[in-house]
Scaffold this active site. Structure first.
Site, PDB file in Angstrom:
ATOM      1  N   LYS A 161       0.835  -1.214   0.000  1.00 15.63           N
ATOM      2  CA  LYS A 161       0.000   0.000   0.000  1.00 15.63           C
ATOM      3  C   LYS A 161       0.866   1.259   0.000  1.00 15.63           C
ATOM      4  O   LYS A 161       0.640   2.180  -0.795  1.00 15.63           O
ATOM      5  CB  LYS A 161      -0.905   0.011   1.248  1.00 15.63           C
ATOM      6  CG  LYS A 161      -1.556   1.360   1.518  1.00 15.63           C
ATOM      7  CD  LYS A 161      -2.433   1.339   2.737  1.00 15.63           C
ATOM      8  CE  LYS A 161      -1.741   1.530   4.056  1.00 15.63           C
ATOM      9  NZ  LYS A 161      -1.495   2.917   4.471  1.00 15.63           N
ATOM     10  N   ASN A 162       1.840   1.307   0.897  1.00 16.07           N
ATOM     11  CA  ASN A 162       2.580   2.559   1.079  1.00 16.07           C
ATOM     12  C   ASN A 162       3.613   2.817  -0.017  1.00 16.07           C
ATOM     13  O   ASN A 162       4.252   3.869  -0.032  1.00 16.07           O
ATOM     14  CB  ASN A 162       3.217   2.612   2.472  1.00 16.07           C
ATOM     15  CG  ASN A 162       2.144   2.798   3.538  1.00 16.07           C
ATOM     16  OD1 ASN A 162       0.987   3.113   3.222  1.00 16.07           O
ATOM     17  ND2 ASN A 162       2.503   2.584   4.796  1.00 16.07           N
ATOM     18  N   CYS A 200      -5.601  12.896  12.976  1.00 14.19           N
ATOM     19  CA  CYS A 200      -5.835  11.503  12.602  1.00 14.19           C
ATOM     20  C   CYS A 200      -5.900  10.703  13.900  1.00 14.19           C
ATOM     21  O   CYS A 200      -5.380  11.147  14.921  1.00 14.19           O
ATOM     22  CB  CYS A 200      -4.649  11.094  11.733  1.00 14.19           C
ATOM     23  SG  CYS A 200      -4.433   9.371  11.450  1.00 14.19           S
ATOM     24  N   ARG A 240       0.046  14.462  13.166  1.00 10.87           N
ATOM     25  CA  ARG A 240       0.548  14.276  11.809  1.00 10.87           C
ATOM     26  C   ARG A 240       0.559  15.546  10.950  1.00 10.87           C
ATOM     27  O   ARG A 240      -0.136  15.637   9.930  1.00 10.87           O
ATOM     28  CB  ARG A 240      -0.230  13.156  11.112  1.00 10.87           C
ATOM     29  CG  ARG A 240      -0.206  11.865  11.908  1.00 10.87           C
ATOM     30  CD  ARG A 240      -0.889  10.734  11.215  1.00 10.87           C
ATOM     31  NE  ARG A 240      -0.136  10.208  10.088  1.00 10.87           N
ATOM     32  CZ  ARG A 240      -0.549   9.202   9.333  1.00 10.87           C
ATOM     33  NH1 ARG A 240      -1.715   8.629   9.586  1.00 10.87           N
ATOM     34  NH2 ARG A 240       0.185   8.765   8.341  1.00 10.87           N
ATOM     35  N   ASP A 252       4.081   0.509  12.144  1.00  9.94           N
ATOM     36  CA  ASP A 252       2.925  -0.151  11.523  1.00  9.94           C
ATOM     37  C   ASP A 252       2.784  -1.617  11.934  1.00  9.94           C
ATOM     38  O   ASP A 252       1.816  -2.270  11.548  1.00  9.94           O
ATOM     39  CB  ASP A 252       3.016  -0.048   9.989  1.00  9.94           C
ATOM     40  CG  ASP A 252       2.829   1.380   9.507  1.00  9.94           C
ATOM     41  OD1 ASP A 252       2.347   2.218  10.292  1.00  9.94           O
ATOM     42  OD2 ASP A 252       3.172   1.664   8.343  1.00  9.94           O
ATOM     43  N   ARG A 299      -8.915  -0.426   4.287  1.00 14.20           N
ATOM     44  CA  ARG A 299      -8.038   0.620   3.734  1.00 14.20           C
ATOM     45  C   ARG A 299      -6.677   0.047   3.378  1.00 14.20           C
ATOM     46  O   ARG A 299      -6.037   0.526   2.455  1.00 14.20           O
ATOM     47  CB  ARG A 299      -7.832   1.737   4.770  1.00 14.20           C
ATOM     48  CG  ARG A 299      -9.079   2.542   5.029  1.00 14.20           C
ATOM     49  CD  ARG A 299      -8.760   3.708   5.907  1.00 14.20           C
ATOM     50  NE  ARG A 299      -7.726   4.539   5.278  1.00 14.20           N
ATOM     51  CZ  ARG A 299      -7.346   5.709   5.714  1.00 14.20           C
ATOM     52  NH1 ARG A 299      -7.900   6.217   6.792  1.00 14.20           N
ATOM     53  NH2 ARG A 299      -6.410   6.393   5.102  1.00 14.20           N
TER      54      ARG A 299
HETATM   55  N1  EPU Z   1       5.887  14.615  11.030  1.00  5.45           N
HETATM   56  C1  EPU Z   1       6.030  15.949  11.289  1.00  5.45           C
HETATM   57  N2  EPU Z   1       6.010  16.839  10.259  1.00  5.45           N
HETATM   58  C2  EPU Z   1       5.841  16.447   8.969  1.00  5.45           C
HETATM   59  C3  EPU Z   1       5.691  15.077   8.695  1.00  5.45           C
HETATM   60  C4  EPU Z   1       5.725  14.190   9.749  1.00  5.45           C
HETATM   61  O1  EPU Z   1       6.175  16.345  12.452  1.00  5.45           O
HETATM   62  O2  EPU Z   1       5.817  17.302   8.070  1.00  5.45           O
HETATM   63  C5  EPU Z   1       5.907  13.640  12.118  1.00  5.45           C
HETATM   64  C6  EPU Z   1       4.606  12.851  12.248  1.00  5.45           C
HETATM   65  O3  EPU Z   1       3.648  13.546  12.991  1.00  5.45           O
HETATM   66  C7  EPU Z   1       5.064  11.573  12.893  1.00  5.45           C
HETATM   67  C8  EPU Z   1       6.464  11.379  12.309  1.00  5.45           C
HETATM   68  O4  EPU Z   1       6.865  12.642  11.807  1.00  5.45           O
HETATM   69  O5  EPU Z   1       5.162  11.740  14.274  1.00  5.45           O
HETATM   70  C9  EPU Z   1       6.565  10.364  11.188  1.00  5.45           C
HETATM   71  O6  EPU Z   1       5.534  10.599  10.241  1.00  5.45           O
HETATM   72  P1  EPU Z   1       5.686  10.309   8.687  1.00  5.45           P
HETATM   73  O7  EPU Z   1       5.556  11.590   7.960  1.00  5.45           O
HETATM   74  O8  EPU Z   1       6.893   9.489   8.428  1.00  5.45           O
HETATM   75  O9  EPU Z   1       4.386   9.453   8.398  1.00  5.45           O
HETATM   76  P2  EPU Z   1       3.580   9.479   7.054  1.00  5.45           P
HETATM   77  O10 EPU Z   1       4.514   9.705   5.934  1.00  5.45           O
HETATM   78  O11 EPU Z   1       2.401  10.358   7.201  1.00  5.45           O
HETATM   79  C10 EPU Z   1       3.861   6.941   6.469  1.00  5.45           C
HETATM   80  C11 EPU Z   1       2.952   5.776   6.251  1.00  5.45           C
HETATM   81  C12 EPU Z   1       2.323   5.384   7.578  1.00  5.45           C
HETATM   82  C13 EPU Z   1       3.454   5.005   8.560  1.00  5.45           C
HETATM   83  C14 EPU Z   1       4.422   6.193   8.692  1.00  5.45           C
HETATM   84  C15 EPU Z   1       5.625   5.869   9.562  1.00  5.45           C
HETATM   85  C16 EPU Z   1       2.233   6.127   3.982  1.00  5.45           C
HETATM   86  C17 EPU Z   1       1.142   6.457   3.039  1.00  5.45           C
HETATM   87  N3  EPU Z   1       1.933   6.150   5.286  1.00  5.45           N
HETATM   88  O12 EPU Z   1       3.043   7.990   6.989  1.00  5.45           O
HETATM   89  O13 EPU Z   1       1.519   4.246   7.334  1.00  5.45           O
HETATM   90  O14 EPU Z   1       2.915   4.698   9.799  1.00  5.45           O
HETATM   91  O15 EPU Z   1       4.897   6.584   7.392  1.00  5.45           O
HETATM   92  O16 EPU Z   1       6.323   4.794   9.073  1.00  5.45           O
HETATM   93  O17 EPU Z   1       3.339   5.843   3.565  1.00  5.45           O
HETATM   94  C18 EPU Z   1      -0.141   2.667   7.832  1.00  5.45           C
HETATM   95  O18 EPU Z   1       0.135   2.113   6.755  1.00  5.45           O
HETATM   96  O19 EPU Z   1      -0.876   2.132   8.713  1.00  5.45           O
HETATM   97  C19 EPU Z   1       0.404   3.986   8.101  1.00  5.45           C
HETATM   98  C20 EPU Z   1      -0.108   4.804   9.018  1.00  5.45           C
END
Ligand code: EPU
Length: 420
Positions: free
Chosen positions: A22-23, A119, A124, A307, A399
Site C-alpha cells: 500500500k505505502n 488523525c 501528523r 505499523d 483501507r
Molecule cells: N511529522 C512531522 N512533520 C511532517 C511530517 C511528519 O512532524 O511534516 C511527524 C509525524 O507527525 C510523525 C512522524 O513525523 O510523528 C513520522 O511521520 P511520517 O511523515 O513518516 O508518516 P507518514 O509519511 O504520514 C507513512 C505511512 C504510515 C506510517 C508512517 C511511519 C504512507 C502512506 N503512510 O506515513 O503508514 O505509519 O509513514 O512509518 O506511507 C499505515 O500504513 O498504517 C500507516 C499509518
C-alpha cells in the site's frame, strides 16, 4: 457496515502470498502526474486507499482506473489538461492524498491541496513537506484549509528535514526530479517504499541517487516519460501474516516477500521463540511451544516499524513474561489497548510506553477497530481467543489489507465477513 467474525483456537497452516505494498502504491500512483501519457502498474493491492488515490487523480482530470480483467493492474493516463486540486472531501478520507502536492507543483506550476486534519493515531502535521517545497522555491500559502503552492520553475536546493518523514521525503523527491539543477535532501526516510518510488522515478527518466539512505541527491531533468512497473510486496501485510502464524501456534509460509525489508520484525519474532526461515522468495514462521515476551521500540526504518506495533502487542499479550513496548513515531497509537483489554489482555499505558503482562489465554468479545493496524491487531488476538470475537468498523481494515479474512481462512482460520 461489515464486521469480521472469528472463532479462535485454530492453528494456522499452509502458504499465503503477500499483496503489493500500500505505502509504495500510493506515492507511485501520484508520481504518474509527472509525465504525459499512460503509466501501467502491476501488483497494485485492491484496497480502499488505492481506490481513493485513483479517485483523487480522476478528480484532477487523469484517466485513472483499475483494470477490470487483470485486477492487480492500474493505469493512470495524464494528457496535460489537469486541474491541480485535491479537495477536502477526498483528503479527509486519506491523508496520503497530500502526495499529489509535490508532483503537481513541479509539473503544472501550481497546486491547491486540502490540508489533512488530525488523525486517530496522532496530529501528523505536514510542515516538513512544505519546508522542502519552499526550499525548492515554491511559494506557499495556507488559505481556507488549503495549501496553495506556486512556482513557475522549481529550483534545486538543500533540504534538511527536522523530522524523518516518509511521505514528506517522497513528496519533496517527486518535486525535485523536475526542478532546475541539483537538490540534496538530508535526514531522509530510508523506508523500502521510498527506495521503490525512486526506482520508478528513475525508470521514468529521473536522476536520483541515494534513496534508501538518509541523503538523497537529485539532478533535475526537463521531462519524464510514463512507466510500467510492478509494485514491491507489502512488508507490513507479510509481517501481520507471520504474527498470525505465531499467535495461533501454527506454521505458515508467506510467499513473495523481500526478507531483507523485514529484518527488524524477523529478529523480534525469533526473540519471541518463533522459527523463521527464508524459503524460495518467502518467509516461513513456525510458532514455538511457548512464546516469550520481548521488548519493542518503534523507530524509523531499518528499526522496528510503528505499523507492526499493534500486531506485536497482540502477540505479547499471550506471551510468557512482561513486554515493554515504546511507540516513538506517533503520539496516540495505543488505541487498540482498551479493545485488547476487552479480550482479557493485561496492558498498562504510561505515556509512550505500554507494559504488557502476558496472560494464559484471551476470551472472545465484540471489539471495535479504531485504525488500520489496530484492526489487524484485534483480528490476530481473535485468532487466539477462546470463543467468538466480532471486530466491527472493518472499513479501517479494508483501507490497507487486501481480503485479509480470505487469506486467513485459506490458512485454516475460522473467520468470515458479515454485514453488521
Ligand atoms: N511529522 C512531522 N512533520 C511532517 C511530517 C511528519 O512532524 O511534516 C511527524 C509525524 O507527525 C510523525 C512522524 O513525523 O510523528 C513520522 O511521520 P511520517 O511523515 O513518516 O508518516 P507518514 O509519511 O504520514 C507513512 C505511512 C504510515 C506510517 C508512517 C511511519 C504512507 C502512506 N503512510 O506515513 O503508514 O505509519 O509513514 O512509518 O506511507 C499505515 O500504513 O498504517 C500507516 C499509518
Amino acid at each position: 457496515m461489515d464486521k469480521i467474525v472469528i472463532k479462535g483456537g485454530q492453528a494456522l497452516h499452509g502458504e499465503v502470498q503477500a499483496s503489493g505494498a500500500k505505502n509504495a502504491a500510493l506515492p507511485i500512483l501520484a508520481s504518474a502526474l509527472l509525465a504525459d501519457g499512460t503509466s501501467t502498474y502491476r501488483n497494485v493491492p485492491d484496497l480502499a486507499d488505492v481506490a481513493t488515490m485513483l479517485k483523487v487523480l480522476r478528480t484532477m482530470g487523469c484517466d485513472a482506473e483499475r483494470n477490470t480483467e487483470t485486477s492487480d493492474v492500474c493505469q493512470v493516463g495524464v494528457n496535460g489538461h489537469i486541474t491541480p486540486e485535491a479537495p477536502y472531501e477526498l483528503v479527509k478520507t486519506m491523508r496520503a492524498s497530500v502526495l499529489v502536492l509535490g508532483p503537481l507543483v513541479a509539473r503544472f506550476g501550481r497546486a491547491r491541496v486540502s490540508m489533512p486534519g488530525g488523525c486517530a493515531i496522532g496530529a501528523r502535521p505536514i510542515d516538513q513537506h512544505l519546508k522542502g517545497l519552499k526550499a525548492l522555491g515554491a511559494d506557499i500559502h495556507l488559505t481556507e484549509g488549503y495549501v496553495e503552492a506556486q512556482a513557475k520553475q522549481l529550483k534545486g536546493g538543500t533540504v534538511n528535514f527536522d523530522v524523518i518523514t516518509v511521505t514528506g521525503t517522497e513528496n519533496v523527491m517527486m518535486a525535485a526530479v523536475l526542478a532546475k539543477g541539483r537538490t540534496v535532501m538530508e535526514n531522509c526516510a530510508r523506508e523500502p517504499e521510498v527506495e521503490e518510488l525512486a526506482k520508478v522515478l528513475n525508470k521514468m527518466g529521473a536522476r536520483i541517487e541515494g534513496a534508501g539512505t538518509s541523503i538523497i541527491t537529485i539532478q533535475g531533468v526537463d521531462g519524464l516519460k510514463p512507466v510500467e512497473h510492478a509494485i514491491l510486496p507489502d512488508r507490513i501485510e507479510a509481517g501481520t501474516l507471520l504474527v498470525a502464524a505465531a499467535i495461533s501456534g501454527g506454521d505458515v509460509l508467506v510467499k513473495r516477500v523481500v526478507p531483507e525489508h523485514m529484518d527488524a520484525m524477523v529478529e523480534k519474532l525469533r526473540e519471541a521463540g518463533c522459527t523463521l526461515t527464508a524459503e524460495g522468495g518467502g518467509l516461513r514462521c513456525k510458532a514455538p511451544q511457548r512464546l516469550e515476551a520481548v521488548n519493542i521500540t518503534t523507530t524509523e526504518h531499518p528499526g522496528f516499524p510503528t505499523d507492526m506495533q499493534a500486531q506485536l502487542m497482540a502477540l505479547m499479550s499471550v506471551s510468557q513474561g512482561t513486554s515493554v513496548i515504546n511507540e516513538n513515531i506517533f503520539e496516540n497509537r495505543f488505541m487498540h489497548v482498551p479493545e485488547l483489554h476487552r479480550l482479557g489482555a493485561d496492558i498498562t499505558i504510561q505515556g509512550h510506553t505500554a507494559v504488557v503482562k502476558g496472560v494464559k489465554g484471551l476470551s472472545g468479545a465484540p471489539v471495535m477497530a479504531t485504525d488500520l493496524r489496530a484492526s489487524a491487531s484485534l483480528i490476530l488476538a481473535g485468532l487466539r481467543a477462546e470463543g467468538r470475537t466480532d471486530v466491527s468498523r472493518v472499513y479501517h481494515l479494508d483501507r490497507g489489507y487486501e481480503r485479509l479474512e480470505r487469506k486467513l481462512s485459506g490458512l485454516g482460520a475460522d473467520i468470515r465477513r458479515e454485514k453488521a
